[in-house]
Design an enzyme around this catalytic site. Structure first.
Site, PDB file in Angstrom:
ATOM      1  N   SER A  43      29.401  40.464  30.639  1.00 13.01           N
ATOM      2  CA  SER A  43      30.810  40.771  30.891  1.00 13.01           C
ATOM      3  C   SER A  43      31.497  39.627  31.618  1.00 13.01           C
ATOM      4  CB  SER A  43      30.939  41.997  31.799  1.00 13.01           C
ATOM      5  OG  SER A  43      30.197  43.059  31.323  1.00 13.01           O
ATOM      6  N   ASN A  99      38.252  40.730  30.586  1.00 12.36           N
ATOM      7  CA  ASN A  99      38.119  41.063  32.009  1.00 12.36           C
ATOM      8  C   ASN A  99      39.036  40.241  32.907  1.00 12.36           C
ATOM      9  OD1 ASN A  99      36.381  43.220  31.848  1.00 12.36           O
ATOM     10  ND2 ASN A  99      34.617  41.874  31.546  1.00 12.36           N
ATOM     11  N   HIS A 156      30.598  39.872  23.121  1.00 13.78           N
ATOM     12  CA  HIS A 156      30.955  40.860  24.155  1.00 13.78           C
ATOM     13  C   HIS A 156      31.438  42.144  23.467  1.00 13.78           C
ATOM     14  CE1 HIS A 156      33.561  41.837  27.948  1.00 13.78           C
ATOM     15  NE2 HIS A 156      32.436  42.510  27.929  1.00 13.78           N
ATOM     16  N   GLU A 200      34.526  40.541  21.570  1.00 10.21           N
ATOM     17  CA  GLU A 200      35.063  39.269  22.061  1.00 10.21           C
ATOM     18  C   GLU A 200      33.964  38.225  21.831  1.00 10.21           C
ATOM     19  OE1 GLU A 200      35.856  39.428  26.292  1.00 10.21           O
ATOM     20  OE2 GLU A 200      37.714  38.302  26.063  1.00 10.21           O
TER      21      GLU A 200
HETATM   22  N1  LIG Z   1      28.440  48.914  30.691  1.00  3.07           N
HETATM   23  C1  LIG Z   1      29.528  48.386  30.142  1.00  3.07           C
HETATM   24  O1  LIG Z   1      30.581  49.031  30.024  1.00  3.07           O
HETATM   25  C2  LIG Z   1      29.487  46.969  29.631  1.00  3.07           C
HETATM   26  C3  LIG Z   1      30.510  46.545  28.745  1.00  3.07           C
HETATM   27  C4  LIG Z   1      30.415  45.248  28.212  1.00  3.07           C
HETATM   28  C5  LIG Z   1      29.378  44.412  28.576  1.00  3.07           C
HETATM   29  N2  LIG Z   1      28.403  44.852  29.454  1.00  3.07           N
HETATM   30  C6  LIG Z   1      27.294  43.951  29.777  1.00  3.07           C
HETATM   31  O2  LIG Z   1      26.166  44.373  29.026  1.00  3.07           O
HETATM   32  C7  LIG Z   1      24.971  44.055  29.757  1.00  3.07           C
HETATM   33  C8  LIG Z   1      24.139  45.315  29.944  1.00  3.07           C
HETATM   34  O3  LIG Z   1      24.906  46.256  30.645  1.00  3.07           O
HETATM   35  P1  LIG Z   1      24.521  47.811  30.625  1.00  3.07           P
HETATM   36  O4  LIG Z   1      25.694  48.523  31.187  1.00  3.07           O
HETATM   37  O5  LIG Z   1      23.997  48.185  29.286  1.00  3.07           O
HETATM   38  O6  LIG Z   1      23.324  47.828  31.682  1.00  3.07           O
HETATM   39  P2  LIG Z   1      22.197  48.954  31.899  1.00  3.07           P
HETATM   40  O7  LIG Z   1      21.834  48.883  33.330  1.00  3.07           O
HETATM   41  O8  LIG Z   1      22.633  50.259  31.320  1.00  3.07           O
HETATM   42  O9  LIG Z   1      20.960  48.430  31.005  1.00  3.07           O
HETATM   43  C9  LIG Z   1      20.293  47.234  31.266  1.00  3.07           C
HETATM   44  C10 LIG Z   1      18.895  47.341  30.670  1.00  3.07           C
HETATM   45  O10 LIG Z   1      18.284  46.036  30.752  1.00  3.07           O
HETATM   46  C11 LIG Z   1      16.905  46.234  30.991  1.00  3.07           C
HETATM   47  N3  LIG Z   1      16.304  44.984  31.460  1.00  3.07           N
HETATM   48  C12 LIG Z   1      16.359  44.427  32.686  1.00  3.07           C
HETATM   49  N4  LIG Z   1      15.646  43.277  32.704  1.00  3.07           N
HETATM   50  C13 LIG Z   1      15.155  43.103  31.456  1.00  3.07           C
HETATM   51  C14 LIG Z   1      14.341  42.107  30.834  1.00  3.07           C
HETATM   52  N5  LIG Z   1      13.877  41.067  31.512  1.00  3.07           N
HETATM   53  N6  LIG Z   1      14.016  42.261  29.535  1.00  3.07           N
HETATM   54  C15 LIG Z   1      14.457  43.330  28.825  1.00  3.07           C
HETATM   55  N7  LIG Z   1      15.237  44.300  29.358  1.00  3.07           N
HETATM   56  C16 LIG Z   1      15.584  44.189  30.644  1.00  3.07           C
HETATM   57  C17 LIG Z   1      16.862  47.374  31.997  1.00  3.07           C
HETATM   58  O11 LIG Z   1      15.588  47.986  32.025  1.00  3.07           O
HETATM   59  C18 LIG Z   1      17.958  48.301  31.433  1.00  3.07           C
HETATM   60  O12 LIG Z   1      17.412  49.259  30.528  1.00  3.07           O
HETATM   61  C19 LIG Z   1      25.419  43.399  31.064  1.00  3.07           C
HETATM   62  O13 LIG Z   1      25.408  42.009  30.904  1.00  3.07           O
HETATM   63  C20 LIG Z   1      26.856  43.918  31.212  1.00  3.07           C
HETATM   64  O14 LIG Z   1      27.650  43.057  31.966  1.00  3.07           O
HETATM   65  C21 LIG Z   1      28.426  46.110  29.986  1.00  3.07           C
END
Ligand SMILES: NC(=O)c1ccc[n+]([C@@H]2O[C@H](COP(=O)([O-])OP(=O)(O)OC[C@H]3O[C@@H](n4cnc5c(N)ncnc54)[C@H](O)[C@@H]3O)[C@@H](O)[C@H]2O)c1
Length: 321
Positions: free
Chosen positions: A143, A214, A164, A176
């Site tokens: 993000s 963002n 994104h 994005e």
């Molecule tokens: N949540 C949102 O609304 C949103 C929107 C756009 C982008 N993002 C981005 O997407 C990414 C993930 O966000 P999320 O909300 O899904 O997080 P989340 O916490 O729901 O999931 C993250 C997952 O990554 C896993 N993980 C951690 N280290 C790891 C590794 N070394 N290898 C494999 N898996 C690993 C964790 O076990 C977890 O299941 C982030 O970069 C976030 O900024 C999130």
């Protein structure tokens, strides 16, 4: 991690994948991280005919992801958007792995959606650089973290790009596409085309803090919190003005609760560090709420209370007049 056993596959795969990428016929997708975003990204690729290797360090996260994908597919069946057969085929295309080197061995494209943490992402991309075929494109769903910074940790920075996706991924149309400082034209074009094949709309932006989404959204949310903090209006009033006056489908404070207040704060800090301008200073109320663990939907309380099942929005106790 030792990736030597994969060397012959990588070398053999390189020629094949070169032809595949020339024709833009990417087939094998690996998704790193099976949380909120990772399961949605896996769902969308699999539903559109791609073979997906979904990878997480925790088996329970993978199990949970498959159950979430299954439920979301059921929802699509109930809306008559897909058939039961489509659901089964989609699930059949997803394999799960806890060993990253196995999961990415034949990938044409990796989409990393692991926890938002710079050091973690750098270490994952270094590992991907070692374990994926040389022609594989490495994308991050970050993000806010610089794609250029992530790319510079690899030996193939021209093949690193931001994809994104928006939450919830199966529903939201936008992707994005973030070009790092040295991302090649060819890789950008391939990712733009691939995004269209997912029936999403790609928008290309350059790699500067917050990208476009963002950079605009999070200061607006911060301004809404500042207005609340200064007592200009209450939670419901602020959200109502933006919903009915600006045709936003939900108000900025409700949206902040959905995104997670810790995530909003982290992105503001990226904007503050990246641009060095006081306009990105996080509102002290936001800092206090995050410190107190009032993170929005995921903690049960933010600007609204999320502890009950009611469909009506209930303003959190701290903000009742
Ligand atoms: N949540 C949102 O609304 C949103 C929107 C756009 C982008 N993002 C981005 O997407 C990414 C993930 O966000 P999320 O909300 O899904 O997080 P989340 O916490 O729901 O999931 C993250 C997952 O990554 C896993 N993980 C951690 N280290 C790891 C590794 N070394 N290898 C494999 N898996 C690993 C964790 O076990 C977890 O299941 C982030 O970069 C976030 O900024 C999130």
């Amino acid at each position: 991690m030792d990736c030597q056993p994969l060397l012959s596959i990588r070398v053999k795969a390189a020629g094949v994948l070169h032809i595949m990428t020339q024709n833009n016929t990417m087939k094998q997708i690996a998704v790193i991280g099976s949380g909120t975003m990772g399961n949605g990204i896996a769902h969308v690729f699999a539903q559109n005919g791609y073979q997906v290797a979904l990878i997480d360090i925790q088996q329970y996260a993978l199990d949970k992801a498959l159950s979430v994908i299954s439920k979301n597919l059921d929802r699509q069946i109930n809306k008559e958007l897909i058939t039961k057969n489509d659901k089964n085929q989609t699930l059949d295309r997803i394999s799960t792995h806890t060993d990253i080197s196995v999961g990415v061995a034949n990938a044409d494209l990796v989409v990393e959606a692991a926890t938002e943490n710079l050091d973690l992402k750098i270490s994952i991309f270094q590992q991907l650089d070692e374990c994926t075929p040389p022609s594989c494109i490495l994308a991050s769903n970050t993000s806010s973290i610089s794609i250029t910074k992530i790319a510079s940790a690899t030996s193939r920075p021209t093949q690193v790009i931001g994809m994104h996706f928006m939450n919830p991924v199966p529903v939201m149309k936008l992707v994005e596409v973030i070009r790092g400082y040295v991302t090649s034209d060819q890789v950008t074009e391939q990712v733009m085309e691939l995004t269209k094949k997912l029936h999403k709309v790609p928008v290309e932006v350059k790699d500067y803090p917050g990208f476009i989404s963002n950079r605009i959204l999070i200061p607006m949310i911060n301004e809404a919190i500042i207005s609340l903090h200064e007592g200009v209006a209450g939670v419901e009033e602020i959200d109502t003005v933006m919903k009915l006056g600006m045709a936003h489908p939900m108000g900025p404070l409700q949206l902040a609760d959905f995104i997670g207040l810790d995530v909003c704060l982290a992105i503001l800090k990226v904007l503050q560090d990246g641009f060095g301008q006081s306009k990105y200073t996080p509102c002290p109320l936001l800092v206090n709420m995050v410190t107190a663990g009032h993170l929005g939907v995921k903690s049960g309380q933010g600007f609204y209370s999320w502890k009950h099942q009611s469909k009506e929005l209930v303003v959190a106790e701290n903000f009742l007049k």
